[in-house]
Write a protein that holds these residues in place. Structure first.
Motif, mmCIF file in Angstrom:
data_model
loop_
_atom_site.group_PDB
_atom_site.id
_atom_site.type_symbol
_atom_site.label_atom_id
_atom_site.label_comp_id
_atom_site.label_asym_id
_atom_site.label_seq_id
_atom_site.Cartn_x
_atom_site.Cartn_y
_atom_site.Cartn_z
ATOM 1 N N LEU A 1 0.877 -1.321 0.032
ATOM 2 C CA LEU A 1 -0.179 0.036 -0.159
ATOM 3 C C LEU A 1 0.913 1.265 -0.118
ATOM 4 O O LEU A 1 0.491 2.388 -0.441
ATOM 5 N N SER A 2 2.185 1.001 0.484
ATOM 6 C CA SER A 2 2.887 2.277 0.640
ATOM 7 C C SER A 2 3.396 2.801 -1.023
ATOM 8 O O SER A 2 3.765 4.061 -0.958
ATOM 9 N N VAL A 3 3.399 1.759 -1.753
ATOM 10 C CA VAL A 3 3.982 2.433 -2.907
ATOM 11 C C VAL A 3 2.759 2.473 -4.176
ATOM 12 O O VAL A 3 3.017 2.897 -5.299
ATOM 13 N N ALA A 4 1.528 1.962 -3.809
ATOM 14 C CA ALA A 4 0.535 1.695 -4.855
ATOM 15 C C ALA A 4 -0.392 2.786 -5.008
ATOM 16 O O ALA A 4 -0.298 3.844 -4.065
ATOM 17 N N HIS A 5 -0.710 3.025 -6.330
ATOM 18 C CA HIS A 5 -1.748 4.257 -6.592
ATOM 19 C C HIS A 5 -3.003 3.862 -6.111
ATOM 20 O O HIS A 5 -4.073 4.581 -5.672
ATOM 21 N N ARG A 6 -3.576 2.646 -6.418
ATOM 22 C CA ARG A 6 -4.595 1.949 -6.216
ATOM 23 C C ARG A 6 -4.535 0.555 -5.762
ATOM 24 O O ARG A 6 -3.532 -0.205 -5.857
ATOM 25 N N ALA A 7 -5.528 0.053 -4.820
ATOM 26 C CA ALA A 7 -5.372 -1.586 -4.457
ATOM 27 C C ALA A 7 -6.807 -2.109 -4.502
ATOM 28 O O ALA A 7 -7.486 -1.640 -4.570
#
Length: 234
Positions: free
Chosen positions: A198-204
């Protein structure tokens, strides 16, 4: 860039994916989080053509690919870094990288991309002539990612890049994932370490028992009690 619409996937009589839909826009890092056996790896294998869905469609850059062969999918610009790395242990680091470029004929471009991989992963340059099977787990992960990049993908599928790695190496791998994305490669990431993902993602997307149960921006999912209790130790 990628649309997965209502796909069903079976292993024999067992249904592994149940009407899964998701999308990945150009330039994004999209992450899939979920427990072991939720269907995350199956989804990546289906996108890369290793498994074909029984129902539904997969559209990549406007083209339907759910019945396409894995080799043709690599040609279209999708590379897959599988869970467990799957490097060629008896080949050298350099030969493994050459295998990643096996569909390409542009010698100068291949040489430039090899230099780019060595810039991202200086450790691989030091071990260039070494047999890949003698590398550490972290180095093998770097090699698997480097090999995938040698195909010059537009979309990189990454399956559990932090698995079995020491915490310090996990940080290194994730900073390199951000760097690869910053260079213009779109990434679909499967990762058990939900904090890092989650720290690197734009969406999940959160996947449970073959279905998408939640999706949103990382900050929204961080606040979700369901995500906190199941994946963030909250």
């Amino acid at each position: 860039m990628l649309q997965v619409n209502e796909i069903d996937v079976y292993y024999g009589k067992i249904q592994a994916l149940k009407g899964i839909s998701l999308e990945v826009n150009e330039g994004e890092i999209v992450t899939l989080i979920g427990a072991n056996g939720a269907g995350k790896t199956t989804l990546l294998r289906t996108i890369s053509g290793l498994i074909h869905p029984k129902k539904g469609e997969i559209i990549y850059q406007g083209k339907k690919i759910e019945s396409t062969s894995p080799e043709a999918i690599v040609k279209l610009g999708i590379s897959h870094v599988p869970e467990g790395r799957r490097i060629f242990p008896n080949l050298s680091v350099e030969e493994n990288l050459e295998m990643g470029a096996y569909l390409r004929k542009d010698k100068e471009g291949i040489r430039q991309d090899q230099e780019m991989v060595f810039t991202l992963f200086p450790r691989l340059k030091e071990r260039m002539r070494q047999q890949a099977g003698t590398l550490s787990g972290g180095e093998q992960q770097m090699l698997a990612m480097g090999r995938a990049l040698m195909a010059r993908p537009k979309l990189l599928l990454l399956d559990e890049p932090s698995m079995g790695l020491a915490p310090l190496l996990v940080k290194t791998i994730f900073s390199i994932i951000k760097e690869i994305n910053g260079g213009g490669t779109t990434i679909l990431l499967v990762e058990q370490n939900a904090h890092m993902a989650l720290s690197v993602a734009h969406r999940a997307y959160v996947i449970e028992t073959g279905k998408v149960v939640l999706s949103g921006r990382p900050e929204e999912l961080h606040k979700s009690p369901q995500v906190q209790s199941a994946y963030l130790g909250g």
